[in-house]
Design an enzyme around this catalytic site. Structure first.
Site, PDB file in Angstrom:
ATOM      1  N   SER A 237      14.479  53.001  32.607  1.00  0.00           N
ATOM      2  CA  SER A 237      13.429  53.566  31.772  1.00  0.00           C
ATOM      3  C   SER A 237      13.854  54.946  31.291  1.00  0.00           C
ATOM      4  O   SER A 237      14.940  55.432  31.618  1.00  0.00           O
ATOM      5  CB  SER A 237      12.116  53.671  32.562  1.00  0.00           C
ATOM      6  OG  SER A 237      12.263  54.579  33.642  1.00  0.00           O
ATOM      7  N   LYS A 238      12.985  55.575  30.518  1.00  0.00           N
ATOM      8  CA  LYS A 238      13.306  56.874  29.931  1.00  0.00           C
ATOM      9  C   LYS A 238      13.686  57.920  30.968  1.00  0.00           C
ATOM     10  O   LYS A 238      14.493  58.810  30.690  1.00  0.00           O
ATOM     11  CB  LYS A 238      12.113  57.387  29.115  1.00  0.00           C
ATOM     12  CG  LYS A 238      11.966  56.743  27.748  1.00  0.00           C
ATOM     13  CD  LYS A 238      10.820  57.390  26.986  1.00  0.00           C
ATOM     14  CE  LYS A 238      10.700  56.804  25.584  1.00  0.00           C
ATOM     15  NZ  LYS A 238       9.577  57.425  24.834  1.00  0.00           N
ATOM     16  N   ARG A 239      13.106  57.814  32.159  1.00  0.00           N
ATOM     17  CA  ARG A 239      13.397  58.854  33.158  1.00  0.00           C
ATOM     18  C   ARG A 239      14.834  58.792  33.646  1.00  0.00           C
ATOM     19  O   ARG A 239      15.323  59.729  34.275  1.00  0.00           O
ATOM     20  CB  ARG A 239      12.426  58.743  34.333  1.00  0.00           C
ATOM     21  CG  ARG A 239      12.557  57.493  35.157  1.00  0.00           C
ATOM     22  CD  ARG A 239      11.411  57.412  36.174  1.00  0.00           C
ATOM     23  NE  ARG A 239      11.455  56.210  36.974  1.00  0.00           N
ATOM     24  CZ  ARG A 239      12.171  56.062  38.075  1.00  0.00           C
ATOM     25  NH1 ARG A 239      12.930  57.045  38.497  1.00  0.00           N
ATOM     26  NH2 ARG A 239      12.144  54.934  38.761  1.00  0.00           N
ATOM     27  N   GLY A 241      17.274  58.608  31.534  1.00  0.00           N
ATOM     28  CA  GLY A 241      18.073  59.101  30.414  1.00  0.00           C
ATOM     29  C   GLY A 241      17.822  58.245  29.184  1.00  0.00           C
ATOM     30  O   GLY A 241      16.774  57.621  29.049  1.00  0.00           O
TER      31      GLY A 241
END
Length: 471
Positions: A237-239, A241
């Site tokens: 996911s976005k967390r 990167g």
């Protein structure tokens, strides 16, 4: 049978690398078997779907080179067809209207969870007459017994008991068809033979098979691809990167490197690491995809990208590098040929962004010397060799400013001062580049040019003098 695969993203954001891998697998399967690859935009979520997201998906597909044979088809343009199918199911008694209020459904869910029963609709409206003029949804009448078997191309035989599947909603109260209905109709109408998608859809598959059977259609073959994990074992996911395809472009990765990396996420062919798209088509088999999830490893992607940077045609890399130079306020037409810079520097960079950063010295003067490099090499003992080098460079004619001529000057100064080449070349390199790493010294001087070389040696001499005065 002509193989027909599809990629069917929802336009609610960017093209995720997980979606790109699914698209790649679908593309390769179709190409390997002489079939067609279809792009379908599943935009029935009217609140979250945006034109910007559609463009991001199309841009990502184009950048990756995943050319589709048909489409893009948009589900929002096929509502009449979906509603006709829903009416057909109602007429045949295979669907029914349901006006159960939200409060009842929530109480049902809470009670079932309290009894540790899998939450599912209890069929309350199956045999009721619901006023079609009042708000209601349409539910598919799922078979009450029996087993649905998903003969998965990756996972093998996966059975589902019908008594665990509820009567899912196929049209909302606002009149919009739901995902499970529209995807079934699309796959049937578009004659999709193989559905390759993420394993998060596995629980939808038995429901979709039941709807297909109710409509008299033969289900396609299914292959559910395991998810991609981050380095912490959680779903990517976005967390973790960047996860959007175009973000990788902006970070300086080549499309062929990203494709190569994605195909190796859960699939392999012996110990081979590098694959051209032609080799991917020839060697890829969906049945060889691992059942387990794969972890995204940025270091491996960096290594692959570096391989492609080194071995690609320099002129092509130069075209891709140019906008990254522009972001550094560098006009690559005002300096050495960018392809020559690529030839000299590509092996030193993992990405186009890094390649631009380490090549900036070829086009613009730097503000300051790297502190460690200057401390080690721009000392008082370097003043005489730099002074002699500057005098020799200034006397050189333009036509003599060649790698051979420059190398001769550096070697001659070393011989005159009885210094080894490193004692001459390293201070010169720091003076010209600002740090102690660059291509061969003659190649570096050639790229920088005569005027900048003289100007930067003057700056280095001034630095040495100031350092001596301060001590």
């Amino acid at each position: 049978m002509t193989v027909r695969t599809r990629f069917a993203p929802s336009p609610t954001g960017y093209l995720h690398v997980g979606g790109a891998r699914t698209a790649l697998f679908s593309y390769l399967y179709a190409r390997k078997h002489g079939g067609q690859f279809v792009l379908r935009i599943e935009d029935t979520d009217l609140e979250r779907s945006t034109a910007e997201s559609v463009n991001a998906i199309l841009e990502g597909m184009t950048w990756l080179g995943l050319d589709y044979d048909e489409g893009p088809f948009y589900q929002t343009q096929r509502f009449d067809r979906y509603n006709a199918v829903i009416e057909e199911l109602l007429d045949k008694g295979l669907a029914y209207r349901c006006d159960c209020p939200k409060e009842r459904l929530e109480k049902l869910r809470v009670d079932q969870m309290a009894r540790k029963v899998k939450p599912r609709y209890d069929g309350c409206c199956r045999h009721r007459q619901v006023d079609p003029n009042q708000p209601h949804v349409i539910r598919f009448k799922n078979p009450a017994d029996g087993v649905v078997v998903v003969d998965d191309l990756i996972r093998g035989r996966v059975p589902f008991s019908n008594d665990e599947l509820d009567d899912l909603i196929i049209r909302r109260s606002d009149g919009a068809p739901t995902y499970n209905l529209s995807v079934v109709v699309d796959d049937a109408d578009m004659q999709i033979t193989h559905v390759i998608r993420g394993d998060d859809h596995l629980t939808n598959t038995p429901r979709q098979i039941n709807i297909l059977h109710a409509l008299g259609f033969e289900p396609p073959r299914y292959a559910h691809v395991p998810m991609i994990l981050g380095d912490d074992g959680a779903r990517l996911s976005k967390r973790h990167g960047a996860v959007g395809v175009m973000a990788y472009r902006d970070m300086g990765y080549l499309p062929e490197a990203l494709l190569n990396y994605l195909i190796r996420l859960g699939w392999s062919h012996g110990d081979q690491e590098l694959f051209s798209i032609e080799q991917m088509i020839e060697l890829f088999d969906i049945a060889d995809v691992n059942k387990a999830a794969s972890s995204f490893n940025t270091a491996k992607l960096d290594w692959l990208n570096q391989q492609y940077l080194q071995h690609a045609e320099p002129s092509r890399i130069a075209r891709l590098l140019s906008p990254h130079m522009g972001k550094l306020n560098i006009d690559p037409s005002e300096g050495p040929e960018l392809a020559d810079v690529v030839t000299a520097q590509a092996a030193r960079a993992k990405t186009l962004v890094e390649l631009a950063e380490i090549s900036a010295f070829c086009y613009q003067d730097f503000d300051s010397f790297d502190e460690n490099s200057a401390k080690k090499h721009l000392r008082l003992v370097a003043r005489e060799p730099l002074t002699r080098l500057r005098a020799s460079f200034e006397m050189m004619a333009h036509e003599d400013w060649t790698p051979e001529g420059l190398k001769h000057v550096v070697e001659r100064v070393g011989e005159e001062l009885e210094l080894n080449l490193g004692k001459v070349a390293q201070p010169l390199r720091v003076a010209i580049v600002g740090r102690a790493a660059s291509p061969g010294i003659e190649e570096t001087l050639m790229l920088v040019g005569k005027e900048a070389t003289l100007r930067r040696i003057d700056k280095a001499l001034a630095y040495i003098d100031a350092r001596a005065a301060a001590s």
